[in-house]
Design an enzyme around this catalytic site. Structure first.
Site: not given
Ligand code: ARG
Length: 457
Positions: A22, A109, A154, A282, A284, A289, A316, A321, A324
């Site tokens: 990891s 652990n 509404t 344009k 945008n 978004e 554990y 792992q 993360k």
């Protein structure tokens, strides 16, 4: 260097090693890992498990590792499995055999559980600060727009007039709740797992209260099995991030609509807009978004961890792992979005005239016209029907209620007099709504006072 291997006769398969490792993503935790190790070692020396001298040597080694990583002189390598092995291997390289004593009374652990808690605590505080900054921007806009009239909706249909202040204050409430959710999480998670060992505590006379206080926890966790396998605080953390993203996304959706040619309520600044490769006209709203789009990704992380955790027996298991990457990405995404959103709304132009003009169409004052009749003794249900008929007349004649001549009013109900026009002006509609939480100026003033105190706290 490997932290284990004594009971093995064969080398780990290379693919299996990489699959298991990891370090490529938990290297991020180097500071938390080293801070935790320093506290652990201080506790080991306080309880006489290590000597002062041993402690000093280890602390010195850890300090130099931290410095080197921060300076970019020490980078992750291919040999270490995770950040814990990486730091320990480096320590032994630097200080010799005494470094091998660091892991006394500790397991990876409880170590990883601690690292993740330290990380979460730091990131929650940073997120909270970004929300605080965003609320400051919102409060400024709220104060500037107490008389900027706009339609409230509404079902995306114009409903009643209100003010831009009031609309923004709805989001102020949401982000305020987000901050209080973060505080709740911080409070609940702030117990130190270190000293839980692999799962069943240790045989050493560890002073867990002391380690906890060195690391500014409220105390030690109370069950060693739970300590090493609890990821609730990360799930809550992902939930906190998801709700923040949901709020940002709703706001972005409104801004995207308000920024269209049809609405023209706002104009997003050039700095926060992008162009088209083919259509020269344009501009945008890509930032809004993308924030809306990234919300799905953060929700995904929440579901990913919930699903990872659902079948894990105590204590554990390596599945954990997988906590993360979702957590790291969720908080980086959320913090980035808050920052950009803050920049976007602080530079955005509000077209007050267009908002005002839009509030005048769509019969947003119809409820107030009905209230006028009620104030003259007509039962509300009858008033509702009368105004409904008037709206129909207006639609036929293509005028708004305030442009309809009095004789048309009188044809439908003799109760109407010249003062109806005053009663249904946009200003009256807004200004009369003064119960707390409503858009009227008196109510908004009280709310703004509360917000100002809140921001200063
Ligand atoms: N890299 C591991 C994780 O993130 C650290 C804990 C490993 N513990 C173990 N017994 N294999 O969960």
């Amino acid at each position: 260097m490997k932290l284990w291997g004594g009971r093995f006769t064969k080398k780990t398969d290379e693919l299996a090693f990489n699959f298991n490792a990891s370090l490529s993503f938990d290297f991020k935790l180097f500071e938390e890992d080293i801070t935790g190790s320093m506290a652990h070692v201080r506790m080991l020396s306080k309880t006489g498990i290590l000597t002062e001298d041993e402690k000093d040597k280890i602390i010195e080694g850890l300090t130099s590792i931290l410095d080197d990583i921060k300076k970019g002189n020490l980078l992750p390598n291919a040999e270490s499995e995770d950040i814990h092995s990486f730091v320990e291997a480096n320590l032994i390289e630097r200080v010799g055999d005494v470094g091998k004593k660091l892991h006394t009374g500790r397991s990876r652990n409880d170590q990883v559980a601690l690292d993740m808690k330290l990380y979460t605590r730091k990131e929650l505080k940073e997120t909270d600060e970004l929300l605080h900054d965003l609320l400051k921007t919102l409060l400024k806009l709220i104060k500037e727009n107490t008389d900027t009239i706009m339609p409230g909706f509404t079902h995306l249909q114009k409903a009643q007039p209100l003010t831009l202040s009031h609309h923004l204050s709805a989001y102020f409430e949401m982000f305020k709740r987000d901050r209080s959710r973060i505080q709740d999480n911080l409070k609940r998670m702030n117990l130190c797992p270190l000293g839980s060992g692999a799962l069943a505590g240790t045989t050493y006379p560890l002073d867990r209260e002391y380690t906890a206080s060195l690391l500014e926890f409220d105390g030690p966790t109370l069950n060693s099995m739970d300590s090493v396998s609890d990821r609730d605080y990360l799930i809550e953390f992902l939930m906190d991030m998801s709700v923040i993203m949901m709020h940002l996304s709703r706001f972005c959706e409104e801004i995207i609509m308000w920024n269209t040619n049809e609405y023209r309520f706002v104009e997003i600044d050039d700095g926060y807009s992008t162009g088209s490769s083919i259509m020269p006209q344009k501009k945008n709203p890509d930032i809004a978004e993308l924030i809306r789009g990234k919300t799905g990704r953060v929700y995904g992380h929440l579901f990913s961890l919930l699903t990872t955790m659902k079948g894990i027996p105590l204590a554990y298991n390596k599945d954990m792992q997988e906590d993360k990457e979702p957590v790291f990405d969720a908080v980086d995404t959320t913090k980035g979005c808050i920052l950009l959103f803050n920049g976007m709304i602080s530079t955005m132009k509000f077209n007050k005239e267009n908002m005002r003009a839009s509030s005048e169409g769509g019969f947003t004052n119809a409820t107030d016209a009905a209230d006028y009749l009620v104030n003259h003794g007509v039962p509300f249900r009858d008033a509702h029907g009368i105004i409904g008929q008037l709206v129909l007349t207006c639609i036929e004649k293509n005028v708004s209620l305030d442009k309809l001549p009095l004789d048309e009013y009188k044809k439908i109900s003799p109760v109407f007099e010249e003062d109806i026009y005053e009663a249904i002006s946009m200003e009256t509609c807004v200004n009369k709504r003064n119960t707390i939480g409503a858009p009227g100026p008196d109510a908004m003033k009280k709310v703004i006072d509360i917000y100002e105190k809140y921001i200063e706290e």
